[in-house]
Design a protein around this motif. Structure first.
Motif, mmCIF file in Angstrom:
data_model
loop_
_atom_site.group_PDB
_atom_site.id
_atom_site.type_symbol
_atom_site.label_atom_id
_atom_site.label_comp_id
_atom_site.label_asym_id
_atom_site.label_seq_id
_atom_site.Cartn_x
_atom_site.Cartn_y
_atom_site.Cartn_z
ATOM 1 N N ILE A 61 0.826 -1.212 0.000
ATOM 2 C CA ILE A 61 0.000 0.000 0.000
ATOM 3 C C ILE A 61 0.858 1.258 0.000
ATOM 4 C CG2 ILE A 61 -1.780 1.308 1.235
ATOM 5 C CD1 ILE A 61 -2.629 -1.465 2.437
ATOM 6 N N ARG A 62 1.490 1.553 1.123
ATOM 7 C CA ARG A 62 2.174 2.837 1.307
ATOM 8 C C ARG A 62 3.365 3.007 0.373
ATOM 9 N NH1 ARG A 62 2.151 2.071 7.735
ATOM 10 N NH2 ARG A 62 2.395 -0.055 6.978
ATOM 11 N N SER A 63 4.292 2.079 0.365
ATOM 12 C CA SER A 63 5.497 2.278 -0.449
ATOM 13 C C SER A 63 5.227 2.220 -1.952
ATOM 14 C CB SER A 63 6.623 1.330 -0.038
ATOM 15 O OG SER A 63 6.248 -0.017 -0.143
ATOM 16 N N PRO A 64 4.371 1.313 -2.458
ATOM 17 C CA PRO A 64 4.107 1.377 -3.900
ATOM 18 C C PRO A 64 3.334 2.640 -4.290
ATOM 19 C CG PRO A 64 2.842 -0.399 -2.912
ATOM 20 C CD PRO A 64 3.756 0.134 -1.858
ATOM 21 N N MET A 65 2.460 3.109 -3.397
ATOM 22 C CA MET A 65 1.737 4.348 -3.665
ATOM 23 C C MET A 65 2.744 5.506 -3.761
ATOM 24 S SD MET A 65 -1.559 5.869 -1.569
ATOM 25 C CE MET A 65 -2.431 4.317 -1.439
ATOM 26 N N ALA A 66 3.675 5.555 -2.819
ATOM 27 C CA ALA A 66 4.701 6.599 -2.841
ATOM 28 C C ALA A 66 5.566 6.492 -4.091
ATOM 29 C CB ALA A 66 5.564 6.509 -1.584
ATOM 30 N N GLU A 67 5.896 5.277 -4.494
ATOM 31 C CA GLU A 67 6.712 5.077 -5.690
ATOM 32 C C GLU A 67 6.041 5.669 -6.923
ATOM 33 O OE1 GLU A 67 8.556 1.463 -8.470
ATOM 34 O OE2 GLU A 67 7.565 0.961 -6.591
ATOM 35 N N VAL A 68 4.760 5.382 -7.098
ATOM 36 C CA VAL A 68 4.022 5.873 -8.266
ATOM 37 C C VAL A 68 3.911 7.397 -8.239
ATOM 38 C CG1 VAL A 68 1.748 5.882 -9.385
ATOM 39 C CG2 VAL A 68 2.763 3.722 -8.629
ATOM 40 N N ILE A 69 3.607 7.947 -7.086
ATOM 41 C CA ILE A 69 3.479 9.404 -6.961
ATOM 42 C C ILE A 69 4.828 10.076 -7.215
ATOM 43 C CG2 ILE A 69 2.988 11.284 -5.347
ATOM 44 C CD1 ILE A 69 0.920 9.266 -4.028
ATOM 45 N N ALA A 70 5.890 9.512 -6.658
ATOM 46 C CA ALA A 70 7.224 10.093 -6.846
ATOM 47 C C ALA A 70 7.665 10.024 -8.304
ATOM 48 C CB ALA A 70 8.240 9.384 -5.949
ATOM 49 N N ARG A 71 7.379 8.933 -8.983
ATOM 50 C CA ARG A 71 7.740 8.840 -10.408
ATOM 51 C C ARG A 71 7.087 9.948 -11.214
ATOM 52 N NH1 ARG A 71 9.480 3.216 -12.404
ATOM 53 N NH2 ARG A 71 9.941 2.224 -10.421
ATOM 54 N N PRO A 95 11.889 14.562 -11.316
ATOM 55 C CA PRO A 95 12.397 14.716 -12.683
ATOM 56 C C PRO A 95 12.651 13.371 -13.358
ATOM 57 C CG PRO A 95 13.657 16.077 -11.146
ATOM 58 C CD PRO A 95 12.766 15.203 -10.327
ATOM 59 N N ARG A 96 12.497 13.374 -14.669
ATOM 60 C CA ARG A 96 12.833 12.168 -15.440
ATOM 61 C C ARG A 96 14.261 11.782 -15.157
ATOM 62 N NH1 ARG A 96 10.005 12.152 -21.289
ATOM 63 N NH2 ARG A 96 8.107 11.286 -20.424
ATOM 64 N N GLY A 97 14.515 10.502 -15.119
ATOM 65 C CA GLY A 97 15.858 10.036 -14.842
ATOM 66 C C GLY A 97 16.096 9.746 -13.371
ATOM 67 N N THR A 98 15.158 10.149 -12.513
ATOM 68 C CA THR A 98 15.275 9.813 -11.094
ATOM 69 C C THR A 98 14.842 8.361 -10.938
ATOM 70 O OG1 THR A 98 14.698 12.075 -10.484
ATOM 71 C CG2 THR A 98 14.562 10.403 -8.751
ATOM 72 N N TYR A 99 15.704 7.556 -10.340
ATOM 73 C CA TYR A 99 15.360 6.148 -10.116
ATOM 74 C C TYR A 99 14.544 6.059 -8.838
ATOM 75 C CZ TYR A 99 15.755 1.153 -9.369
ATOM 76 O OH TYR A 99 15.467 -0.172 -9.169
ATOM 77 N N VAL A 100 13.346 5.486 -8.946
ATOM 78 C CA VAL A 100 12.447 5.353 -7.811
ATOM 79 C C VAL A 100 12.027 3.896 -7.703
ATOM 80 C CG1 VAL A 100 10.283 6.111 -6.750
ATOM 81 C CG2 VAL A 100 11.569 7.701 -8.204
ATOM 82 N N ALA A 101 12.113 3.353 -6.502
ATOM 83 C CA ALA A 101 11.711 1.975 -6.263
ATOM 84 C C ALA A 101 11.001 1.896 -4.920
ATOM 85 C CB ALA A 101 12.925 1.053 -6.276
ATOM 86 N N SER A 102 10.395 0.736 -4.679
ATOM 87 C CA SER A 102 9.765 0.499 -3.383
ATOM 88 C C SER A 102 9.953 -0.962 -3.017
ATOM 89 C CB SER A 102 8.272 0.856 -3.419
ATOM 90 O OG SER A 102 7.564 -0.003 -4.285
#
Length: 155
Positions: A24-34, A38-45
């Motif tokens: 819930i929390r971390s995948p939601m944050a991952e999607v919002i952060a992506r 900026p493009r090129g920022t690596y985001v994972a959860s």
């Protein structure tokens, strides 16, 4: 906040969001952060434990035009990369694990206490409202503390 703060106020190049089960929390944050960073920022959860996908996450993300896609919950052991500029923990258990894992690493670990919406009771709408509150909480934190100005002291 735990650890040292970025002093140059740059947007991090790589961010890991951690919670208990990556459902819930971390995948939601991952999607919002992506969407916000900026493009090129690596985001994972990732989660500390294995979890099951939660359909309410899809519902509240779709309301703001985002999608979790084919995300399946994963644990830290399942991550492809293990170096991040910042690890944002969203649950106490995840925070303790992150601090232990990064003891000898130069990585910023930040704790953003985020409620678990699965404890909400009542009608479907009341439950969805709890998920919306988490979504909005994470969006506000990501926009104010990660996007644009980078991670700021006191984050």
């Amino acid at each position: 906040m735990t650890g040292t703060a970025f002093t140059d106020f740059r947007t991090p190049r790589s961010v890991l969001f951690m919670c208990r089960m990556n459902a819930i929390r971390s995948p939601m944050a991952e999607v919002i952060a992506r969407a916000a960073l900026p493009r090129g920022t690596y985001v994972a959860s990732a989660g500390v434990r294995h979890g099951e996908r939660d359909p309410f996450v899809d519902v509240v993300l779709e309301e703001i035009g985002l999608s979790i896609g084919r995300h399946q919950p994963r644990t830290l052991d399942e991550l492809e990369d293990d170096y991040f500029d910042v690890i944002v923990t969203l649950a106490p258990e995840a925070h303790h694990v992150a601090l232990e894992l990064t003891r000898s690493m130069a990585v910023e670990v930040v704790y953003w206490p985020t409620p678990d919406p699965t404890v909400a009771m009542g009608t479907r709408e009341q439950i969805v409202d709890a998920y919306r509150a988490v979504r909005d909480h994470l969006s506000a934190l990501i926009l104010s503390r990660l996007a644009g100005n980078g991670l700021r002291k006191g984050a």
